[in-house]
Structure formats: structure tokens, C-alpha cells
Design an enzyme around this catalytic site. Structure first.
Site, PDB file in Angstrom:
ATOM      1  CD  GLU A 143      63.399  26.077  92.798  1.00  0.00           C
ATOM      2  OE1 GLU A 143      64.331  25.781  93.581  1.00  0.00           O
ATOM      3  OE2 GLU A 143      62.629  25.228  92.311  1.00  0.00           O
ATOM      4  CD  GLU A 202      43.151  12.894  80.861  1.00  0.00           C
ATOM      5  OE1 GLU A 202      42.671  12.406  81.911  1.00  0.00           O
ATOM      6  OE2 GLU A 202      43.675  12.217  79.965  1.00  0.00           O
TER       7      GLU A 202
END
EC number: 3.2.1.8
Length: 332
Positions: free
Chosen positions: A214, A120
């Protein structure tokens, strides 16, 4: 209203910044990744390491076109006590990304309700689930695939699953993106899964991106943080090639991020230290027996010189989609 820096600190994302960079080195890792069709070849950093003119920064800016804050955007750093925010480290990393035109990957928020709130606030942001031990087809990765499917079925703004395991830097306007899952990819030399491509397919078959977020490969080391023997060094090289090749073989893997790039900055030696496991004493004295610690996990050594792991990543990128899963030697 939240500032742009605050958004970067709380949202897991890839940000494309507006900068025109210098001509690319055609042998650099980021250039080769772009040429192989990948959006980026990145690394993790910490803000104290960003010393202008240092060897660290010179390598960062010449080899990588995506940055992940190793700690600076984590909740306990951004908001150490409730209502008190500190973006000092975050701002420094954001400034570095803007200066070089690098992608910025936000790391990390909690899920899953935060997905909707984040969407949002920043609807152009791509949002990822980033997790470990999903780089192989196992109970956890299969369960995560079901979680992702459930979220998508409910209309959740999920774009990518991260596994923690163009030939120029970008120059267009700010673009904040995600829709993926992250594969962390913290591997042990000789134990890297051979079915990474199949694990990626669990998510990419659902239309989710599968960045490798990672990557590092730790191996047993001696007291000088050097490989314990030639065998483990060879296994590590093979594992880096296998890992990068898995990304190259999946169209929905946008890129690979190495978790730091030089051994002195790695988290591994501080966690996987050698330990005293036995003491045997006689009248002439005591013999202390230690288990081997782990380290030497990255692409550059303690003097910030490229290692064989650097060159094998470079070779995998040159081989591109034809790299396969087995390293057959560096082509000179």
C-alpha cells in the site's frame, strides 16, 4: 458452494487471469518491474473509477499489471448486514483484471483462524498477513516475525507478510496464490525508514514473501495540494526511490502496489487535512493560524499527468538491484 467471485471477495490473494494482452510499453512501470525480475507493479482502485475510456483507466491499463480493490472486498462492503451480500463493486474490479490480464490481490479478510478455512476452500491461494508499522525493525515487526514463526510451526497456511507501506502481461490460466506478509508502507516524506531491507529480512528469512502492498508518501501541501516547498518534494522523491529499491533488493518481494496512483483519488487529503490551531485577535481583526495538511502522495497530479515521483519509480525499476537506497538523479 461459494462462487469464484465470492472467493475473491473473502480471500486475500493474488489472482492470475487468463488473457492475452497487447504488446507492452517498454517504459511502462509494469514492464520495467517485470524486466527487473518482479512479478508485478500494482495499484489500488475503486470500482466507480473504472469508467471506460477515462484518463484513469487509460493509465491503469498502460502502467500497472496488478490491482487491489481499495474497499470493495472488505467485509463491511461485501456483507453490509449479516447474510446480505453485495458483489457489485467486486465484480466490476474482477472484470477489469480479467480484461487486462492483471493480477488481482484480494483485500482483505480477518485472521488467523480464517487462514485454515480459506486454504480448505482454495488450496492454491497464497495467504498473507498485511500490516502497518512493520516496515522498520521495531518492537512490532519483531513481534510479528514471532507470530509468523509460530503460525508456520503449527502448520498454518501462511505464505506472505505484506508491508502497507516477464515483460508481458500474463496469459496463462487462472492462478490464485499467496504465502507472504504484507508491508503496508504508508510513509511521510522525509521519514521513510532506512532499514526496510532489514525489516523485510525478518520475514523473508522464514521463507515468506514480503510484498509492499500500500505504498504512498504523503508530504505537507499548500492550499492547492502542491508540495509546501522544494525540500519536502525532494524528500518524497528520495523516499519513493528508497522504498521501491528495497523491494528490488529482496528476491522474496514479488512486487510493489501503490495505494492509488493519482492525487485526486488518494485517501490522504480527506484524512490529513489542515487544521485551525490558533486564533489571535486585535482591534484591527483576527489572525487565523493553520497547520499544514498532507497530500500530493502519489505518482500523478490532479490533471493525471506524471509527476517527479512517477519518474523516480521508473528510474528505480530501470536501475534494478543496483539501485541501492539513495537516489542520485534521473538518468536521461
Amino acid at each position: 458452494m461459494l462462487s469464484s467471485t465470492t472467493l475473491l471477495a473473502i480471500l486475500s490473494a493474488l489472482a492470475l487471469t487468463s488473457v492475452q494482452a497487447a504488446p507492452a510499453d517498454k517504459n511502462s512501470l509494469d514492464y520495467l518491474a517485470n524486466k527487473a525480475g518482479k512479478r508485478y507493479l500494482g495499484t489500488a482502485v475503486q470500482s466507480p473509477q473504472l469508467v471506460p475510456g477515462s484518463q484513469y483507466v487509460q493509465i491503469l491499463e498502460s502502467q500497472f499489471d496488478a490491482i487491489t480493490p481499495e474497499n470493495e472486498m472488505k467485509w463491511e462492503v461485501v456483507e453490509p448486514t449479516e447474510g446480505n451480500f453485495d458483489f457489485t463493486g467486486t465484480d466490476k474490479i474482477v472484470a477489469e483484471a480479467k480484461k487486462t490480464g492483471s493480477l488481482l490481490r484480494g483485500h482483505n479478510i480477518c485472521w488467523d483462524s480464517q487462514l485454515r478455512y480459506a486454504h480448505e476452500v482454495a488450496p492454491k491461494m497464497k495467504l498473507c498477513i498485511n500490516d502497518y508499522n512493520i516496515e522498520t525493525v521495531n518492537a512490532k515487526s519483531q513481534a510479528m516475525a514471532k507470530v509468523a514463526a509460530g503460525l508456520l510451526a503449527k502448520g498454518a497456511p501462511l505464505h506472505c507478510i505484506g508491508m502497507f507501506k516477464n515483460a508481458k502481461r500474463r496469459s496463462s490460466g487462472l492462478l490464485i496464490r499467496t504465502a507472504s506478509s504484507g508491508l503496508e508502507s504508508h510513509f511521510i516524506g522525509g521519514s521513510t525508514p532506512k532499514d526496510i531491507p532489514a525489516a523485510m529480512n525478518l520475514f523473508s528469512d522464514q521463507g515468506l514473501e514480503v510484498p509492499m502492498t500500500e505504498l504512498d508518501v504523503r508530504i505537507p501541501v499548500n492550499g492547492n495540494d502542491m508540495p509546501a516547498n522544494a525540500t519536502v518534494a525532494k524528500e518524497q522523491v528520495d523516499d519513493y526511490y528508497t522504498s521501491v529499491s528495497a523491494c528490488l533488493g529482496n528476491d522474496l518481494c514479488p512486487g510493489v502496489s501503490i495505494w492509488q496512483f493519482a492525487d485526486p483519488t488518494s485517501w490522504i487529503p480527506g484524512v490529513f487535512k489542515g487544521k485551525l490551531i490558533a486564533v489571535s485577535c486585535t482591534f484591527s481583526g483576527c489572525l487565523l493560524q493553520y497547520c499544514v495538511g498532507y497530500g500530493a502522495a502519489l505518482l500523478y497530479d490532479a490533471q493525471y499527468q506524471p509527476k517527479s515521483t512517477y519518474y523516480v519509480v521508473q528510474q528505480a525499476l530501470k536501475d534494478g538491484k543496483n539501485s541501492g537506497s539513495k537516489f542520485h538523479g534521473i538518468k536521461l
